[in-house]
Structures are given as C-alpha cells and as structure tokens.
Design an enzyme around this catalytic site. Structure first.
Site, PDB file in Angstrom:
ATOM      1  N   PRO A   1       0.303  -1.256   3.119  1.00  0.00           N
ATOM      2  CA  PRO A   1       0.367  -1.612   4.544  1.00  0.00           C
ATOM      3  C   PRO A   1       1.003  -2.994   4.720  1.00  0.00           C
ATOM      4  O   PRO A   1       0.582  -3.954   4.081  1.00  0.00           O
ATOM      5  CB  PRO A   1      -1.103  -1.633   4.981  1.00  0.00           C
ATOM      6  CG  PRO A   1      -1.851  -0.890   3.930  1.00  0.00           C
ATOM      7  CD  PRO A   1      -1.074  -1.070   2.663  1.00  0.00           C
ATOM      8  N   GLU A   2       2.029  -3.065   5.539  1.00  0.00           N
ATOM      9  CA  GLU A   2       2.693  -4.331   5.836  1.00  0.00           C
ATOM     10  C   GLU A   2       2.199  -4.833   7.197  1.00  0.00           C
ATOM     11  O   GLU A   2       1.439  -4.142   7.871  1.00  0.00           O
ATOM     12  CB  GLU A   2       4.209  -4.125   5.861  1.00  0.00           C
ATOM     13  CG  GLU A   2       4.798  -3.659   4.534  1.00  0.00           C
ATOM     14  CD  GLU A   2       4.848  -4.776   3.488  1.00  0.00           C
ATOM     15  OE1 GLU A   2       4.539  -5.937   3.842  1.00  0.00           O
ATOM     16  OE2 GLU A   2       5.177  -4.492   2.340  1.00  0.00           O
TER      17      GLU A   2
ATOM     18  N   HIS B   1     -13.207   8.371  -1.442  1.00  0.00           N
ATOM     19  CA  HIS B   1     -12.578   7.055  -1.271  1.00  0.00           C
ATOM     20  C   HIS B   1     -12.911   6.391   0.066  1.00  0.00           C
ATOM     21  O   HIS B   1     -12.346   5.368   0.392  1.00  0.00           O
ATOM     22  CB  HIS B   1     -11.054   7.110  -1.418  1.00  0.00           C
ATOM     23  CG  HIS B   1     -10.588   7.720  -2.701  1.00  0.00           C
ATOM     24  ND1 HIS B   1     -10.984   7.253  -3.942  1.00  0.00           N
ATOM     25  CD2 HIS B   1      -9.774   8.771  -2.937  1.00  0.00           C
ATOM     26  CE1 HIS B   1     -10.416   7.989  -4.879  1.00  0.00           C
ATOM     27  NE2 HIS B   1      -9.685   8.919  -4.310  1.00  0.00           N
TER      28      HIS B   1
END
Ligand SMILES: [Zn+2]
Length: 271
Positions: free
Chosen positions: A2-3, A91
């Site tokens: 993720p940016e 997760h």
C-alpha cells in the site's frame, strides 16, 4: 505494498463509519506484527470514542481523548468495516468493535504492519517526528525542495523517495513523476535546474492526487466487502513497461536498478 494514495483511500473509506463511534471491544488474534501490538490498545481503547481518523505519511492515526492509535499497513495490510458478527477469515488479526456493532477489521498476511499506541502529542512520536512534509501540502514546494536538492549528490529518484525529504513518494510514483518531469532518475539531485525541480514537485503532486482521486471510486469496497479496493488501476507511463515503446516517442523504456529498486525511464524523453 500500500502506497500513500491507498492509505489515504483507506482513511477516506473507514472514517465515515468509525468517526464519532465508541469502541466497545478490541480483539487481538495475532499480536506479532512488525512490532508487538501495543497492550494499551486492548486496555485503553475500549470505552473511548474515535474523535478523528487522520493520516501522516503512510500512518493512519485514530485519535481518542486518551491517546492515538497508530496503524501502518506494512507490505500487505488492509482494513475493512464489517458487521461484528462476521466470522474472521485467515490473516484477519485484529478487530476493533464499536458500540453500533460495526467492526474495523485488520488483515495482514505478511504481518509487517503495526498497531501502536501513543499517549503524547503525535508529532513527537519517534516514527513521526523526523518525517518530511506531506507531498500534497503547501509545505512541499520549490522553496523548500530546491535547497534540499542542492545539498545532495544522490540520484534524484533516491532523494524524492527519502521520507526525511518528502513522505509518500513510493517506487512506482517516483518513476512516473520523473517521466512526467522529463528528468533522468539517475541524475544527481544537485545537478538539476530549479525550473526542472519545480516541474518535478508539480508532477509528484499531480500523480499522487490523481491516484487518490481514482481510489475514490473504490470507497464503497471498504464496507462488508470480500475483496480489496482496486488499487493501482491508473495508467502507468513507464513503471513496469521495460522494453515497451515510450508512449511519447516510441523509444523502448529502460529498466535499471537504483538503491535496489526497479526503476523505469525513457532514455530519450528523460535526461
Ligand atoms: Zn520517450
């Protein structure tokens, strides 16, 4: 990974559902993230109201009267809002459940993210205090950037990816901004004219703003969704296009490595 645009999109996606809501319970199924999940999150957060969801660099900041929850998505983390009764999947390590029965659920297969607590002013936190300005803020302008570049001989791509100089310019966006500004990624930062650096500052802002705008089309995906928001759907001019023709001049795009990161550029358009 993720940016900044994805993190900002996440902020905009979750904020309307959790701002002003009171936390009723915190469930930590897996505390071993990049750093251990701060125990204060289970101890202090229940009963508190989320006053605001903010962002600094790639950190999401959930502010309460007792302190701030700092969330980083790491390499593979994501957040979504689900009904508290929804069964957690693999997760999905952390739930923050609210009194309206909505749940902010954190998933992170690679567990490089973090959930940390800060009870002091957030700008003094060790992860935050040395960060450069936000790329879309007025603080990141040529008057700030030019003197910084003048002092550095490093490749310009490394400089714009240095979080002490400016935050949130990830590898993909760095290649794209340099293409848009016509600057060779390896050119020494102190060997570029002020005018060209001004174009680079503008290109960084345009590219990040465009990515955030495109993220806006995925905001509904944060609620009760199975999949992830559609990241990285914007058109890339150079990144990932090695050997393919430049869309401006047809010259094959070159791929090189700078500071261990794949870098793409047009040898004719960028100098
Ligand atoms: Zn070209």
């Amino acid at each position: 990974m993720p940016e900044l645009p994805e993190v900002e999109t996440t902020r905009r996606g979750i904020a309307p559902h959790i701002e002003g809501q009171r936390v009723s319970q915190v469930i930590v199924r897996q505390a071993k993230l990049r750093w251990p999940v701060s125990p204060e999150i289970s101890q202090l957060l229940p009963g508190e109201t989320i006053n605001a969801v903010k962002r600094r660099a790639k950190y999401l900041l959930l502010e309460t009267n007792k302190g701030t929850l700092i969330i980083h998505l790491g390499m593979s983390g994501s957040l979504r809002v689900v009904n508290a009764s929804t069964e957690p999947e693999k997760h999905e390590h952390i739930d923050i459940i609210f009194s309206n029965d909505l749940c902010l659920r954190y998933k992170d297969p690679r567990r490089f993210g973090c959930f940390l607590w800060s009870n002091t002013a957030i700008e003094n936190h060790k992860l935050i205090q040395h960060l450069g300005p936000e790329p879309l803020s007025n603080a990141f302008d040529i008057a700030y950037f030019y003197p910084k570049a003048q002092k550095k001989k490093v490749p310009i791509k490394s400089l714009i990816m240095d979080g002490h100089i400016v935050v949130g310019v990830g590898n993909i966006y760095a290649s794209e901004a340099l293409f848009q500004a016509g600057i060779h990624p390896k050119r020494a930062a102190n060997n570029i004219s002020k005018k060209r650096l001004e174009n680079l500052v503008a290109a960084i802002k345009v590219i990040l703003a465009k990515a955030i705008e495109q993220g806006g089309t995925t905001l509904k995906d944060f609620v009760n969704s199975e999949g992830k928001p559609g990241y990285f759907q914007q058109t890339l001019n150079v990144y990932g296009r090695g050997k393919q023709p430049c869309q401006h001049c047809q010259t094959p795009i070159k791929q090189i490595v700078i500071a261990q990161r794949s870098t793409f550029y047009c040898p004719k358009c960028q100098h």
